[in-house]
Design a protein around this motif. Structure first.
Motif, PDB file in Angstrom:
ATOM      1  N   THR A   1      -5.736 118.226 -15.325  1.00 46.94           N
ATOM      2  CA  THR A   1      -5.528 117.394 -13.935  1.00 46.94           C
ATOM      3  C   THR A   1      -4.485 116.365 -14.106  1.00 46.94           C
ATOM      4  N   ALA A   2      -4.556 115.899 -15.160  1.00 47.29           N
ATOM      5  CA  ALA A   2      -3.321 114.856 -15.279  1.00 47.29           C
ATOM      6  C   ALA A   2      -1.975 115.451 -15.200  1.00 47.29           C
ATOM      7  N   ILE A   3      -1.937 116.530 -16.085  1.00 46.54           N
ATOM      8  CA  ILE A   3      -0.670 117.349 -16.040  1.00 46.54           C
ATOM      9  C   ILE A   3      -0.217 117.814 -14.787  1.00 46.54           C
ATOM     10  N   ALA A   4      -1.316 118.346 -13.947  1.00 45.74           N
ATOM     11  CA  ALA A   4      -0.962 118.913 -12.470  1.00 45.74           C
ATOM     12  C   ALA A   4      -0.412 117.734 -11.694  1.00 45.74           C
ATOM     13  N   PHE A   5      -1.171 116.574 -11.724  1.00 47.77           N
ATOM     14  CA  PHE A   5      -0.712 115.223 -11.035  1.00 47.77           C
ATOM     15  C   PHE A   5       0.605 114.872 -11.415  1.00 47.77           C
ATOM     16  N   ARG A   6       0.885 114.968 -12.434  1.00 52.78           N
ATOM     17  CA  ARG A   6       2.237 114.375 -13.241  1.00 52.78           C
ATOM     18  C   ARG A   6       3.355 115.212 -12.575  1.00 52.78           C
ATOM     19  N   LEU A   7       2.985 116.667 -12.513  1.00 51.77           N
ATOM     20  CA  LEU A   7       3.994 117.518 -12.077  1.00 51.77           C
ATOM     21  C   LEU A   7       4.333 117.341 -10.575  1.00 51.77           C
ATOM     22  N   LEU A   8       3.268 117.228  -9.744  1.00 47.21           N
ATOM     23  CA  LEU A   8       3.443 116.722  -8.350  1.00 47.21           C
ATOM     24  C   LEU A   8       4.079 115.609  -8.042  1.00 47.21           C
ATOM     25  N   GLY A   9       3.707 114.571  -8.971  1.00 49.62           N
ATOM     26  CA  GLY A   9       4.667 113.352  -8.909  1.00 49.62           C
ATOM     27  C   GLY A   9       6.108 113.245  -8.890  1.00 49.62           C
ATOM     28  N   VAL A  10       6.450 113.950 -10.185  1.00 50.86           N
ATOM     29  CA  VAL A  10       7.842 114.394 -10.652  1.00 50.86           C
ATOM     30  C   VAL A  10       8.537 115.128  -9.414  1.00 50.86           C
ATOM     31  N   SER A  11       7.815 116.173  -8.927  1.00 55.85           N
ATOM     32  CA  SER A  11       8.378 116.929  -7.792  1.00 55.85           C
ATOM     33  C   SER A  11       8.849 115.937  -6.617  1.00 55.85           C
ATOM     34  N   LEU A  12       7.784 114.936  -6.303  1.00 54.66           N
ATOM     35  CA  LEU A  12       7.957 114.319  -5.022  1.00 54.66           C
ATOM     36  C   LEU A  12       8.892 113.225  -5.286  1.00 54.66           C
ATOM     37  N   SER A  13       9.106 112.588  -6.502  1.00 55.16           N
ATOM     38  CA  SER A  13       9.997 111.630  -6.774  1.00 55.16           C
ATOM     39  C   SER A  13      11.416 112.022  -6.811  1.00 55.16           C
ATOM     40  N   ARG A  14      11.601 113.286  -7.243  1.00 58.03           N
ATOM     41  CA  ARG A  14      12.921 113.949  -7.276  1.00 58.03           C
ATOM     42  C   ARG A  14      13.362 114.146  -5.766  1.00 58.03           C
TER      43      ARG A  14
END
Length: 196
Positions: free
Chosen positions: A122-135
């Motif tokens: 879940t933490a990995i998935a949230f991290r991927l979501l955050g990175v994509s949104l930040s980009r």
């Protein structure tokens, strides 16, 4: 209208995610069954189930609050964000099962390992979501300001959950301490996110 997502905006994504999180919490609470007798033994028997429910409720609630801030500060979304959000919701949706398993087995090492594995995913998935949104929202000065803090918190949460996996086989109380660390870390979202 966003051509890349067929007109979907962050508000619609947030509303969908809110609905899924509400269902997850509802399913978790439905797993709690009141004792049929009015004695202390029956209540004592429920303690592991209640403890796993409280921890899971806190983690899901913290994810929901931080997801709100993530979408509020990152307004531009695309197909990648939609699918990464679904990916995150998939892992989050397994919390009712993991919560019931850890409670019903009274914190057996294998159940704690599985719970920690779910927390890691879940933490990995949230991290991927955050990175994509930040980009996608890199030109937003506020996003640039709070993104490093979010990444640090997420990295600590990810490492704590990952550390709980092998620790569960050695000493489950320490594994539970690792599992509660993300809740303590994320309890209050970044204060700067509140000003957006």
């Amino acid at each position: 209208m966003d051509q890349e997502t067929g007109g979907m905006h962050a508000d619609r994504l947030a509303a969908f995610s809110d609905g899924v999180v509400a269902i997850i919490i509802t399913i978790m609470v439905l797993e709690l069954h009141a004792p049929e007798t009015a004695d202390r033994t029956a209540l004592t028997h429920l303690l592991p189930i209640m403890a796993s429910y409280v921890l899971s409720f806190l983690l899901v609630a913290i994810y929901w609050v931080n997801h709100h801030h993530l979408l509020h500060s990152n307004r531009r979304i695309g197909r990648d964000v939609l699918w990464l959000n679904i990916h995150w919701l998939f892992w989050l949706s397994l919390f009712p099962f993991a919560t019931a398993y850890i409670g019903n087995t009274r914190g057996a090492p294998i159940a704690v390992m599985m719970y920690a594995g779910l927390g890691t995913a879940t933490a990995i998935a949230f991290r991927l979501l955050g990175v994509s949104l930040s980009r996608r929202n890199a030109e937003n000065a506020v996003v640039s300001l709070i993104a490093p803090s979010r990444r640090r918190k997420n990295t600590v949460a990810l490492l704590a959950n990952a550390a709980a996996i092998p620790t569960a086989m050695i000493w489950t109380p320490l594994a539970f301490a690792f599992l509660t660390l993300p809740a303590l870390l994320y309890f209050l979202p970044d204060a700067r996110a509140e000003t957006i």
